[in-house]
Design a protein around this motif. Structure first.
Motif, PDB file in Angstrom:
ATOM      1  N   LYS A   2       0.844  -1.203   0.000  1.00 59.36           N
ATOM      2  CA  LYS A   2       0.000   0.000   0.000  1.00 59.36           C
ATOM      3  C   LYS A   2       0.884   1.260   0.000  1.00 59.36           C
ATOM      4  CE  LYS A   2      -3.905   2.281   1.278  1.00 59.36           C
ATOM      5  NZ  LYS A   2      -5.247   2.241   0.813  1.00 59.36           N
ATOM      6  N   ALA A   3       1.940   1.231   0.832  1.00 59.24           N
ATOM      7  CA  ALA A   3       2.845   2.388   0.897  1.00 59.24           C
ATOM      8  C   ALA A   3       3.494   2.632  -0.467  1.00 59.24           C
ATOM      9  CB  ALA A   3       3.915   2.160   1.961  1.00 59.24           C
ATOM     10  N   MET A   4       3.860   1.551  -1.149  1.00 57.02           N
ATOM     11  CA  MET A   4       4.464   1.699  -2.484  1.00 57.02           C
ATOM     12  C   MET A   4       3.431   2.227  -3.468  1.00 57.02           C
ATOM     13  SD  MET A   4       7.626   0.949  -2.193  1.00 57.02           S
ATOM     14  CE  MET A   4       7.452   1.825  -0.654  1.00 57.02           C
ATOM     15  N   ASP A   5       2.204   1.730  -3.360  1.00 54.77           N
ATOM     16  CA  ASP A   5       1.139   2.180  -4.268  1.00 54.77           C
ATOM     17  C   ASP A   5       0.857   3.668  -4.068  1.00 54.77           C
ATOM     18  OD1 ASP A   5       1.084  -0.401  -5.127  1.00 54.77           O
ATOM     19  OD2 ASP A   5      -0.812  -0.933  -4.164  1.00 54.77           O
ATOM     20  N   LEU A   6       1.122   4.164  -2.856  1.00 56.93           N
ATOM     21  CA  LEU A   6       0.895   5.585  -2.583  1.00 56.93           C
ATOM     22  C   LEU A   6       2.164   6.410  -2.836  1.00 56.93           C
ATOM     23  CD1 LEU A   6      -1.296   5.299   0.637  1.00 56.93           C
ATOM     24  CD2 LEU A   6      -2.036   6.029  -1.629  1.00 56.93           C
ATOM     25  N   ASN A   7       3.136   5.767  -3.479  1.00 58.54           N
ATOM     26  CA  ASN A   7       4.353   6.477  -3.887  1.00 58.54           C
ATOM     27  C   ASN A   7       5.216   6.953  -2.720  1.00 58.54           C
ATOM     28  OD1 ASN A   7       6.026   7.311  -5.921  1.00 58.54           O
ATOM     29  ND2 ASN A   7       5.092   9.330  -6.112  1.00 58.54           N
ATOM     30  N   MET A   8       5.201   6.194  -1.635  1.00 56.59           N
ATOM     31  CA  MET A   8       6.093   6.550  -0.527  1.00 56.59           C
ATOM     32  C   MET A   8       7.532   6.193  -0.912  1.00 56.59           C
ATOM     33  SD  MET A   8       4.204   6.007   3.014  1.00 56.59           S
ATOM     34  CE  MET A   8       2.592   6.670   3.356  1.00 56.59           C
ATOM     35  N   ASP A   9       8.487   6.837  -0.226  1.00 57.57           N
ATOM     36  CA  ASP A   9       9.881   6.710  -0.653  1.00 57.57           C
ATOM     37  C   ASP A   9      10.636   5.545  -0.028  1.00 57.57           C
ATOM     38  OD1 ASP A   9      10.075   9.297  -2.236  1.00 57.57           O
ATOM     39  OD2 ASP A   9       9.280   9.993  -0.331  1.00 57.57           O
ATOM     40  N   GLY A  10      10.025   4.875   0.943  1.00 53.78           N
ATOM     41  CA  GLY A  10      10.771   3.775   1.543  1.00 53.78           C
ATOM     42  C   GLY A  10      10.015   3.116   2.674  1.00 53.78           C
ATOM     43  N   LEU A  11      10.725   2.200   3.348  1.00 52.75           N
ATOM     44  CA  LEU A  11      10.112   1.366   4.380  1.00 52.75           C
ATOM     45  C   LEU A  11      11.092   1.193   5.528  1.00 52.75           C
ATOM     46  CD1 LEU A  11       8.936  -1.358   1.852  1.00 52.75           C
ATOM     47  CD2 LEU A  11       7.404   0.224   3.065  1.00 52.75           C
ATOM     48  N   ASP A  30      15.143 -13.398   6.373  1.00 49.39           N
ATOM     49  CA  ASP A  30      14.636 -14.157   5.211  1.00 49.39           C
ATOM     50  C   ASP A  30      13.258 -13.662   4.789  1.00 49.39           C
ATOM     51  OD1 ASP A  30      16.768 -15.696   4.742  1.00 49.39           O
ATOM     52  OD2 ASP A  30      15.973 -17.538   5.694  1.00 49.39           O
ATOM     53  N   ARG A  31      12.432 -13.484   5.786  1.00 47.10           N
ATOM     54  CA  ARG A  31      11.062 -13.019   5.501  1.00 47.10           C
ATOM     55  C   ARG A  31      11.104 -11.597   4.896  1.00 47.10           C
ATOM     56  NH1 ARG A  31       6.593 -13.725   3.575  1.00 47.10           N
ATOM     57  NH2 ARG A  31       4.977 -12.351   4.290  1.00 47.10           N
ATOM     58  N   LEU A  32      12.007 -10.775   5.423  1.00 51.22           N
ATOM     59  CA  LEU A  32      12.147  -9.416   4.878  1.00 51.22           C
ATOM     60  C   LEU A  32      12.496  -9.484   3.393  1.00 51.22           C
ATOM     61  CD1 LEU A  32      12.409  -6.296   5.274  1.00 51.22           C
ATOM     62  CD2 LEU A  32      14.831  -6.683   5.716  1.00 51.22           C
ATOM     63  N   LYS A  33      13.405 -10.394   3.069  1.00 53.08           N
ATOM     64  CA  LYS A  33      13.826 -10.544   1.681  1.00 53.08           C
ATOM     65  C   LYS A  33      12.623 -10.914   0.803  1.00 53.08           C
ATOM     66  CE  LYS A  33      17.389 -12.398  -1.113  1.00 53.08           C
ATOM     67  NZ  LYS A  33      18.316 -13.390  -1.454  1.00 53.08           N
ATOM     68  N   THR A  34      11.814 -11.853   1.285  1.00 55.08           N
ATOM     69  CA  THR A  34      10.626 -12.258   0.520  1.00 55.08           C
ATOM     70  C   THR A  34       9.660 -11.089   0.359  1.00 55.08           C
ATOM     71  OG1 THR A  34      10.885 -14.403   1.543  1.00 55.08           O
ATOM     72  CG2 THR A  34       8.808 -14.020   0.400  1.00 55.08           C
ATOM     73  N   ILE A  35       9.422 -10.387   1.459  1.00 53.49           N
ATOM     74  CA  ILE A  35       8.476  -9.252   1.407  1.00 53.49           C
ATOM     75  C   ILE A  35       8.931  -8.266   0.327  1.00 53.49           C
ATOM     76  CG2 ILE A  35       7.709  -7.190   2.674  1.00 53.49           C
ATOM     77  CD1 ILE A  35       7.682  -8.940   5.234  1.00 53.49           C
ATOM     78  N   LEU A  36      10.216  -7.933   0.354  1.00 46.86           N
ATOM     79  CA  LEU A  36      10.715  -6.929  -0.605  1.00 46.86           C
ATOM     80  C   LEU A  36      10.639  -7.460  -2.033  1.00 46.86           C
ATOM     81  CD1 LEU A  36      13.792  -5.563   1.379  1.00 46.86           C
ATOM     82  CD2 LEU A  36      11.527  -4.524   1.167  1.00 46.86           C
ATOM     83  N   SER A  37      10.934  -8.764  -2.197  1.00 46.83           N
ATOM     84  CA  SER A  37      10.947  -9.295  -3.565  1.00 46.83           C
ATOM     85  C   SER A  37       9.524  -9.393  -4.136  1.00 46.83           C
ATOM     86  CB  SER A  37      11.640 -10.654  -3.600  1.00 46.83           C
ATOM     87  OG  SER A  37      10.801 -11.593  -2.976  1.00 46.83           O
ATOM     88  N   GLN A  38       8.531  -9.436  -3.256  1.00 47.11           N
ATOM     89  CA  GLN A  38       7.151  -9.555  -3.758  1.00 47.11           C
ATOM     90  C   GLN A  38       6.469  -8.212  -3.994  1.00 47.11           C
ATOM     91  OE1 GLN A  38       5.185 -12.286  -1.108  1.00 47.11           O
ATOM     92  NE2 GLN A  38       6.189 -14.052  -2.029  1.00 47.11           N
ATOM     93  N   LEU A  39       7.182  -7.128  -3.700  1.00 45.88           N
ATOM     94  CA  LEU A  39       6.550  -5.813  -3.900  1.00 45.88           C
ATOM     95  C   LEU A  39       6.422  -5.506  -5.381  1.00 45.88           C
ATOM     96  CD1 LEU A  39       8.321  -3.515  -1.294  1.00 45.88           C
ATOM     97  CD2 LEU A  39       5.976  -4.394  -1.243  1.00 45.88           C
ATOM     98  N   SER A  40       5.287  -4.954  -5.742  1.00 42.85           N
ATOM     99  CA  SER A  40       5.155  -4.512  -7.121  1.00 42.85           C
ATOM    100  C   SER A  40       5.374  -2.995  -7.104  1.00 42.85           C
ATOM    101  CB  SER A  40       3.774  -4.936  -7.611  1.00 42.85           C
ATOM    102  OG  SER A  40       3.263  -4.013  -8.490  1.00 42.85           O
ATOM    103  N   LEU A  41       6.464  -2.562  -7.736  1.00 45.69           N
ATOM    104  CA  LEU A  41       6.818  -1.132  -7.686  1.00 45.69           C
ATOM    105  C   LEU A  41       6.218  -0.387  -8.861  1.00 45.69           C
ATOM    106  CD1 LEU A  41      10.558  -1.322  -6.568  1.00 45.69           C
ATOM    107  CD2 LEU A  41       8.501  -1.106  -5.172  1.00 45.69           C
ATOM    108  N   LYS A  42       5.785   0.817  -8.582  1.00 45.28           N
ATOM    109  CA  LYS A  42       5.161   1.622  -9.633  1.00 45.28           C
ATOM    110  C   LYS A  42       5.880   2.961  -9.739  1.00 45.28           C
ATOM    111  CE  LYS A  42       1.093  -0.918  -8.575  1.00 45.28           C
ATOM    112  NZ  LYS A  42       1.025  -1.721  -7.369  1.00 45.28           N
ATOM    113  N   THR A  43       5.673   3.651 -10.864  1.00 47.82           N
ATOM    114  CA  THR A  43       6.247   4.999 -10.959  1.00 47.82           C
ATOM    115  C   THR A  43       5.088   5.988 -10.984  1.00 47.82           C
ATOM    116  OG1 THR A  43       6.263   4.725 -13.345  1.00 47.82           O
ATOM    117  CG2 THR A  43       8.349   4.372 -12.208  1.00 47.82           C
ATOM    118  N   GLU A  44       5.382   7.232 -10.593  1.00 50.85           N
ATOM    119  CA  GLU A  44       4.287   8.209 -10.494  1.00 50.85           C
ATOM    120  C   GLU A  44       3.753   8.594 -11.869  1.00 50.85           C
ATOM    121  OE1 GLU A  44       5.246  11.656  -8.151  1.00 50.85           O
ATOM    122  OE2 GLU A  44       3.183  12.406  -8.243  1.00 50.85           O
TER     123      GLU A  44
END
Ligand code: PEP
Ligand code: MN
Length: 363
Positions: A217-226, A248-262
């Motif tokens: 959700k944070a990525m979808d709202l164009n936030m700059d990081g986590l 390990d879980r952090l790695k999975t979470i990050l790899s599953q993010l779908s990143l968008k551009t504004e």
């Protein structure tokens, strides 16, 4: 407000990817910190290592952080891994100790942001110092208080500032430990487009199972990081155990993010978006006209009530109206809470219009 971009001060940061800050809620031992930090070698997105050393706890007699003895451990993390380090400061003394031990970045916690005296004390301790400062939102849903803290730090000459959205303490807890109230960080972003804004899904959710979706959700709202609390054995953590994840879980979470551009340069897409936005503009205008027609009817009702000398509000009518609107909204596939909020606002306005007319009719 003059704010520096993250890439101007964080050398290996690629602004097309989210800035990731990770590490345990609290420093527990040098082994725990080094084990966590070395596991991040495997996750190049992690640029900054976090760890709480002074922990603000709601009730006394909980673990309140190891304090000063843990500061050299942060320096050791940096020495062994090259990661920048960050910890929470709440007093001028904390600032002084962090500077002495070479902590790279400071953060101001949610409870401190809520107190202008404490924020000013930190700001005064930072005068003449060039260090990035991250400022969490206050625990209460008050955007002005958050902005005020950012301004106090900025007025002390700090331009390397990041705002952290960690959710708000609200009376009716629904899904999360702290309600994200996304509208508030979005308003901050609109007011200060230059100010980097990152999300803290750990403190929003309070539950590691929900972190992935809040990150997205944070990525979808164009936030700059986590900033994500990460611990080698989360269940044994001395604080915030339920919300920490393993590296390990952090790695999975990050790899599953779908990143968008504004924005996107595809002209066909631009045209398609314009057609849809025109539809939205037209629908919004229709909504406004409907509200105006509704207002005219409310005024007629008020006049009739004044003549009959009956009160502006009839409780039964309101309960029945709300139930009907919510049922109708639900059958149209609209979110129930959203419909309730809209009709609460419409009804409040209607009562206000009527009582104003009642008031005037007496003069
Ligand atoms: C933390 O980051 O560990 C912390 C105490 O955060 P907050 O100030 O958001 O509660
Ligand atoms: Mn924590």
């Amino acid at each position: 407000m003059k704010i520096d971009s993250i890439s101007s001060w964080l050398p290996n940061f690629n602004s097309s990817e989210p800035l990731v800050i990770a590490g345990p809620c609290s420093a527990e031992s040098i082994e725990q910190m080094l084990t966590t930090a070395h596991a991040f070698k495997n996750i190049p997105a992690v640029k900054i290592f976090r760890s709480g050393i002074w922990k603000p706890r709601t009730r006394p007699n909980n673990f309140e952080g190891l304090g000063e003895i843990a500061l050299p451990w942060l320096a050791e993390v940096k020495k062994q891994t090259g990661l920048l380090t960050t910890t929470e400061v709440a007093t001028a003394k904390h600032v002084e100790l962090c500077l002495k031990h070479g902590v790279d970045i400071l953060w101001i916690g949610a409870r401190t942001t809520a107190n202008p005296f404490s924020v000013q004390e930190i700001a005064d301790a930072l005068k003449g110092v060039d260090i990035p400062v991250m400022i969490k939102n206050p625990i209460n849903a008050d955007l002005q208080l958050w902005i005020g803290a950012i301004e106090r730090i900025n007025n002390a000459g700090i331009n390397k500032i990041i705002a952290i959205h960690r959710g708000f303490s609200v009376a009716d807890k629904l899904e999360f430990r702290n309600d994200p109230l996304w509208r508030i960080p979005m308003e901050l972003k609109v007011k200060f487009p230059e100010l980097p804004l990152i999300c803290d899904p750990s403190h929003i959710t309070g539950d590691r199972e929900l972190i992935q979706k809040v990150c997205q959700k944070a990525m979808d709202l164009n936030m700059d990081g986590l900033i994500i609390e990460t611990h080698p054995t989360p269940d044994t953590a001395w604080s915030d155990a339920a919300q920490q994840v393993t590296p390990d879980r952090l790695k999975t979470i990050l790899s599953q993010l779908s990143l968008k551009t504004e924005y996107c340069s595809d002209a066909d897409f631009g045209a398609q978006l314009n057609v849809l936005r025109n539809q939205i503009d037209r629908l919004d205008n229709e909504l406004l006209h409907t509200l105006k027609l509704r207002k005219d009817v409310v005024e007629k009702i008020a006049k009739a009530k004044i003549e009959q000398k009956i009160t502006a509000l009839q409780r039964n009518r309101f309960d029945q109206l709300m139930k009907e609107r919510m049922d109708a909204g639900k059958s149209l596939g609209l979110d129930e809470l959203f419909i309730k909020e809209i009709f609460d606002a419409i009804h409040d306005q209607s009562v206000k219009l009527q009582t104003d007319l009642f008031e005037r009719s007496k003069k």
